[in-house]
Design a protein around this motif. Sequence first.
Motif, PDB file in Angstrom:
ATOM      1  N   MET A 683     101.366 -11.218  54.940  1.00 30.84           N
ATOM      2  CA  MET A 683     100.635 -11.354  56.211  1.00 30.84           C
ATOM      3  C   MET A 683      99.762 -12.612  56.092  1.00 30.84           C
ATOM      4  SD  MET A 683      99.654  -7.303  56.483  1.00 30.84           S
ATOM      5  CE  MET A 683      98.786  -7.427  58.031  1.00 30.84           C
ATOM      6  N   TYR A 684     100.437 -13.767  56.144  1.00 28.98           N
ATOM      7  CA  TYR A 684      99.769 -15.011  55.785  1.00 28.98           C
ATOM      8  C   TYR A 684      98.688 -15.430  56.775  1.00 28.98           C
ATOM      9  CZ  TYR A 684     103.674 -15.055  52.583  1.00 28.98           C
ATOM     10  OH  TYR A 684     104.582 -14.707  51.618  1.00 28.98           O
ATOM     11  N   PRO A 685      98.872 -15.286  58.089  1.00 26.60           N
ATOM     12  CA  PRO A 685      97.760 -15.651  58.985  1.00 26.60           C
ATOM     13  C   PRO A 685      96.498 -14.851  58.702  1.00 26.60           C
ATOM     14  CG  PRO A 685      99.812 -15.445  60.214  1.00 26.60           C
ATOM     15  CD  PRO A 685     100.088 -14.930  58.841  1.00 26.60           C
ATOM     16  N   GLU A 686      96.652 -13.537  58.478  1.00 27.27           N
ATOM     17  CA  GLU A 686      95.482 -12.717  58.163  1.00 27.27           C
ATOM     18  C   GLU A 686      94.881 -13.108  56.815  1.00 27.27           C
ATOM     19  OE1 GLU A 686      98.381 -11.690  59.032  1.00 27.27           O
ATOM     20  OE2 GLU A 686      98.218 -10.440  60.855  1.00 27.27           O
ATOM     21  N   ALA A 687      95.750 -13.415  55.840  1.00 26.78           N
ATOM     22  CA  ALA A 687      95.252 -13.834  54.527  1.00 26.78           C
ATOM     23  C   ALA A 687      94.436 -15.117  54.642  1.00 26.78           C
ATOM     24  CB  ALA A 687      96.435 -14.033  53.567  1.00 26.78           C
ATOM     25  N   ILE A 688      94.950 -16.079  55.387  1.00 25.34           N
ATOM     26  CA  ILE A 688      94.238 -17.351  55.554  1.00 25.34           C
ATOM     27  C   ILE A 688      92.897 -17.123  56.239  1.00 25.34           C
ATOM     28  CG2 ILE A 688      94.326 -19.541  56.813  1.00 25.34           C
ATOM     29  CD1 ILE A 688      97.391 -19.475  56.285  1.00 25.34           C
ATOM     30  N   GLU A 689      92.881 -16.245  57.224  1.00 24.70           N
ATOM     31  CA  GLU A 689      91.620 -15.953  57.925  1.00 24.70           C
ATOM     32  C   GLU A 689      90.582 -15.376  56.973  1.00 24.70           C
ATOM     33  OE1 GLU A 689      90.037 -12.958  61.491  1.00 24.70           O
ATOM     34  OE2 GLU A 689      92.188 -13.235  61.118  1.00 24.70           O
ATOM     35  N   HIS A 690      90.996 -14.455  56.122  1.00 25.39           N
ATOM     36  CA  HIS A 690      90.041 -13.832  55.206  1.00 25.39           C
ATOM     37  C   HIS A 690      89.663 -14.774  54.067  1.00 25.39           C
ATOM     38  CE1 HIS A 690      89.778  -9.804  56.893  1.00 25.39           C
ATOM     39  NE2 HIS A 690      91.069  -9.864  57.154  1.00 25.39           N
ATOM     40  N   TYR A 691      90.580 -15.634  53.648  1.00 27.01           N
ATOM     41  CA  TYR A 691      90.193 -16.646  52.662  1.00 27.01           C
ATOM     42  C   TYR A 691      89.131 -17.578  53.237  1.00 27.01           C
ATOM     43  CZ  TYR A 691      93.839 -15.502  49.241  1.00 27.01           C
ATOM     44  OH  TYR A 691      94.609 -14.880  48.277  1.00 27.01           O
ATOM     45  N   GLU A 692      89.307 -17.954  54.491  1.00 24.49           N
ATOM     46  CA  GLU A 692      88.295 -18.792  55.139  1.00 24.49           C
ATOM     47  C   GLU A 692      86.970 -18.058  55.214  1.00 24.49           C
ATOM     48  OE1 GLU A 692      90.102 -19.652  58.846  1.00 24.49           O
ATOM     49  OE2 GLU A 692      91.211 -21.399  58.129  1.00 24.49           O
ATOM     50  N   SER A 693      87.022 -16.781  55.498  1.00 23.72           N
ATOM     51  CA  SER A 693      85.790 -15.975  55.528  1.00 23.72           C
ATOM     52  C   SER A 693      85.128 -15.949  54.159  1.00 23.72           C
ATOM     53  CB  SER A 693      86.116 -14.558  55.987  1.00 23.72           C
ATOM     54  OG  SER A 693      84.983 -13.725  55.914  1.00 23.72           O
ATOM     55  N   ALA A 694      85.947 -15.816  53.091  1.00 20.33           N
ATOM     56  CA  ALA A 694      85.388 -15.800  51.736  1.00 20.33           C
ATOM     57  C   ALA A 694      84.729 -17.139  51.403  1.00 20.33           C
ATOM     58  CB  ALA A 694      86.493 -15.483  50.726  1.00 20.33           C
TER      59      ALA A 694
END
Length: 1457
Positions: A683-694
């Motif tokens: 689920m790469y879009p969600e992963a990228i979003e949460h990495y940005e949040s981190a």
Amino acid sequence: MSTIKTNLKNAREAIASKSYDDALKFTQKVLDSEPENYMGLVLSGLACQNLGQATKGEEYFKKAITISPDLPLAREGLISFYDKLKKSTEMMTALEEVLRFYFKVQDGKKALSTTEKLIELYTNDGNIDKVVEKIQSFLPGSALFDLLDDKPDRLDTLKRLASAQERADAEFYEREVKLRRGRLGGGTQEQVQNAVRNELYSKSQLGSTYESILELESNQDMDLQLKLLQFYTNKLGPIPMDQKTLIRDKALALASSMIQHGSTSPQPYEFLLKMTDAASPSDFDVNLQEQYISQFPNTGLSKLIQAQMRFANGEESRDDLVELLEQGFKMEPNLVYGYLVISWMDHASQDYESGLEHATAGRDILRKQATATGFPFLKMLRSFELCMAGCQLKISPKLVESAMALYEGILKVDKNNIEALEGVGFAHCLEGKYTEATASFERVLALDPTNISAKSELGWIYYLQQDYDHAEEKLRQVIEMSEETTPRALDLYRLGRIYYDMGAEYRDNPDYSHAQLITAARLDPRCAGAFTYLGHYYREVIQDATRAEKCYQHAFSLDPREEDAGRFLSDYLLNADSLEGAIDVYQRVIDGADTRKAANWALNRLGFAELMRGNNIEAMNSFQKLLRSDIKNALAWEGVAEAYQHEGRYMAALKAFTRNQELVPESTTAAYHIARVHQRLAMYPEAIEHYESALALAERNQESKHVPSLMGMAESYLEQGKDYFVSGYYGRSAESCGFALVYALQLLQEDSASLSTWKLVGDVCLAYRMVPRYLHLCPLETLSIIVDMLPSDTNTLLHFPAGLDDDQLESLKTSTSASCSLENSTIETTLSILDAIYAVAGLSYKRVNILNGNQGHHAAQCWYDVALTYYYRYENGLKRSSHAAGTGTGGGVGNDSNNQWLGVAIRCLKASLQFEEENPIVWNALGVATLSTNAKISQHSFIKAIEYDPKNAVPWSNLGFLYILNSELDLALKAFTTAQTLDPSFIQAWTGQACVASLWGSHEATALFAHAFESSTASVLEANYGYAVNTFTDMLSNFHKSSSSTGVGGQQNNRSSSSSSATTLLVTPAFALSKYLEQRPRDISAWNLLGLIRERFLQQEGAAECFLTAIQILNEEKGHVDYDNSSSNEYRRQRMILHHNLGRALVSMQDYTRAVEAFEISLELEGSEATPNAIRTCKHLGAGLALYYAGELERSLSMFETALAETEQVKGMEKSRDDVVVLLSQVLWALGGEEQRAAAKEELFRCIGHSPNHLPAIFGLGAMGLVQNDETLATAALKEILKLSRQELAAMDPMMRSDRMISQYYSLWSEPKLSVAALSKSVHQAPAEAILWRRLSEHLSMTIESTGVGAYSVAQSNAKAGLDLLHRQESLQAAELMEGYAQVAGTMLLADEEKRQKVAGRKNVKREKQEEEEKQSGVRVREALKTAQRAVMAAPWERKAWQVVGVAVQTVVVRVE
């Protein structure tokens, strides 16, 4: 009378002389004279008895008894008779009767003998109850006893009675047990036995008999006393409660008497001890116990008493007495005394779980014993409950409520019970109710001022309330009070702990805290708390880790509930790298915890320890247990999420990490882990979003850049790019890879020596190989910065030439500024940029290898990766050479450099094999690298790969392609089949098998390519192109076959349906081809094929665009061809074909000027001296049509004449000549001159003369006659048509255009009925053709409007019939559907107007009727509007549909107004 006496006398004499026959004769004479003669009957019975006539003899005796019941002779005779015949039952009945007779006549002796006889008979018969009854008749008070002169001895009679009663009771017991065990639902053996025993002793009179015997005997009969004591014991249970006291007292008195008289049986001692009510084991009669164990040392009770005495005297510990206690309980498992002993032993030994278990069991047994004996045992019951409550308080605070209930129950009975009051105080302390606890202990002190325990607890309460001064004072007083004896270790420990927590001097000075703690430890080596605080002292004050660890170890071994000891001991073990030891500590803490919360810290640490060991399931269990007691423990949520993640349960891990983030919203780690799980789930879009949040959280928390999140971002973008590629989103794929490079640069700026980052850079660069069309989306500036970060000696450190990649890196820097122009770059530019990207990838992999030290598995992987970069550069070189050869700009240039890259790639692969000789992936790569240069090495490599990984389909598939290159198709097919068997989802195997089928010319090729395409989701280029080519080829082949089989007339029908069939067959291949072109945008053949497919879709603009794109690429790549060069032939051929196809598409687009230009270019490329052929003729025809519609009739005429001339020269075009003549005549007619029109007619007449059944020529003549009002010519044409039968017309003209022409003929000559009839015939001929129904409806509408013949409703019905047939067609054009809806809507409006006019024309129509008609008219008009709207929805680009909608809307508005 004298005769009767004589006969009786004679009978007696005969019996005496045993002459029974004579006796019977004499008695018979008597009975004949006097039938009821008593003596005659008796003597007859006696005679019959001796003669063996039993039945007659019995009858005589019974008749005699009936006649004279008061006379005994007949009865005695009957008894004798039964005795002789052994009839015991009848004899006992007779004896009972004669006994009653003797009582009546007061004959004591005979009554006594009869009774004895009955006793004997009843005994033999087993009727012991009757025996007892008869023996009781010998006792005083009975009728027999009073009747006898010589009285029986009472003692002997009682003993005789006791024996009979014992036997009766025993038989009753055995009989009832056996009987009841056989009943359904009778119960277990034990239950049945107890029930029968209780029933027996509740009614047995044996005890009274024993008592009577003992009263009469002068000497003590110990055996009888034991029987009586056992009887009392057994009788206590079943008798009513009001009778138990009497029996119990008798039993106690008897047991005491037996002991006083020196009984040698343990039974009286055991009974007295069991019936003793004592508060503790020490309260039992010691003398009695000693006397008992001295005489009977091996009984169960004796062993328990011995164990108690040894423990009380301090001779042995609880553990030393295990064997003795086990022996005692084995022999006496339900002994209350034993449970009382062992429960208090367990309590004193601090084994509180066992103590609670034994006390509970003892109390339950005691309650049963109290119920059975009728004695309450209050002291012992209270003792059990005190032990239970005390153990519960020690076991767990969770049991405080239960302990309080026990204490309160005791205090209700005894409000001043000190033990209960102390227990209440302890319970309140555990609950934190210090005020109530203080009140309880003060009450204890009021009752007992010297109670040290209560005073100590008061001091401890002060400590728990952090009032250290008062606590110290109280504990000092306690120790002073106990100085006369030995101070309690508990008090010393508490005082030492108070000093330690007071801190400062009290902690540091060894005379205070340390002194008290060490003394407590010496007094009680089991005082765990003292050792725990000694550990604190050595750790914090002395700072002696070794001694501290030993103290913690000892404390923890004594009591795993010592939390501090467990914590610090596990820390010491972890520091010593003893993970197993720490886990053992955690497990013991968990097992021994009082409450769940007490073990939370251990559960948490255990979970992470198990994660370190890789035991994910065990870690999961630990964290889940922790969360049950502490649902908001964020660390536990994180731990269980990690365990889920390691186990592959990603959705569960995601939920757990999300919960962790909810508890700690500012946690960078939580956001990172959530992103990581999304990445694992693809689920790469969600992963990228949460990495940005981190990353944002890390910046907000003023942390350094979160490197794991940066790495996750780069990896997610790379994986997302690969995912986009598989899904066919190539532009997105390239863009995503670009973002991955940006984050990789940030990682390198953080740590330029990161192996994983350099590896990532290489992987991203290689990903661009699959999307060369989108290189403009590659951030070349970022790539240049990354190159600058590479050390200059990267190549030389691995023994590569120093300047090996300089040219490529230089071209990268040159192209950086021009990246915006890469979107439309040439092949040469694209290949140069790809080479540069591959060079960066190779240098990145080399950097990884250098940082790794060129060792181990990683070195093998690095050399393999480097080899890939050079092999891809070799592939680019091949493409560059091919392009140069095609354009004629130096076909041989670059071959040496190509071979150089291939050689480097092969050497790198061999270097990889030196590190991992058995790596099948590298062997497979080596086989691919040598595929076209050295077949033997390639085959050997693939075989080695198969040997090392026989279940891998890849080397088998590659081996198949090797065989194809070497024309070994059979071997290739076997290799591909094996690959499919190993992995049915491996696409390359299906593609290879399709290639083999295609080379063999098999029809299975298309199906195989289709399967490969569908399975790969258009990601395999070979499958995409092969699927499109083969499907298109099959479609053409099937079309030509069907055309040849249906004949000339059927060809037109086949052509009319070709577009619809193409729509069905070619949609998916068109998509496959478009995806192919996205990756290979400069493939001329693919663009041409796509244009041909779009022609079949009737997408002429799209087709023309494809042909123009192919021409543009062709001109760019081969525009400088020297026509004198032999290589120019292919170029000329490709241009000729493309312009021919373009011209055809432009004609369909009605762009006639450009179409003429395209056809002329194609003809020019073919050359004027070219041999006439079918394709050249088609070009002339196409050019002629374009010129005709462009208005250049002279040139058009010339083209058609040329085409007509060529049809005579080209073999196989004879059938097409007639069509060319028709076209030529159309052009001649269009020129307008009389001579040209005459020539047109002449050509058509010549055509009909040559081909009498050629309908287009006949139609042409008919049309000419109709236009010129030449009835003769039109009629002649009509007659030619009518000469043909309906079957012939249907075969040659499936669309029934002949009927339409006939209809037009009759219309021109004002014959509307005949005109309609002609169209009706066509409908009857082909009722499944929608266009015929629509044509008839349209004609009817026009005919009605002009002549008034017919009705619009009929036209509407025909239009609806045509529309229904359209809906049934499998493939349908939008324009056709629009025509159908528009026709229906128009006829509906006309039919509605017709009905309204009819109603309006009627006279005397009621108003209601008019209103109803207006209402129905509105409904019809609105329905027509809906149908017209459907026409617009079917083809919104068609003007006709909008016109019909406009008319319908206008009509609706008029109706409303």
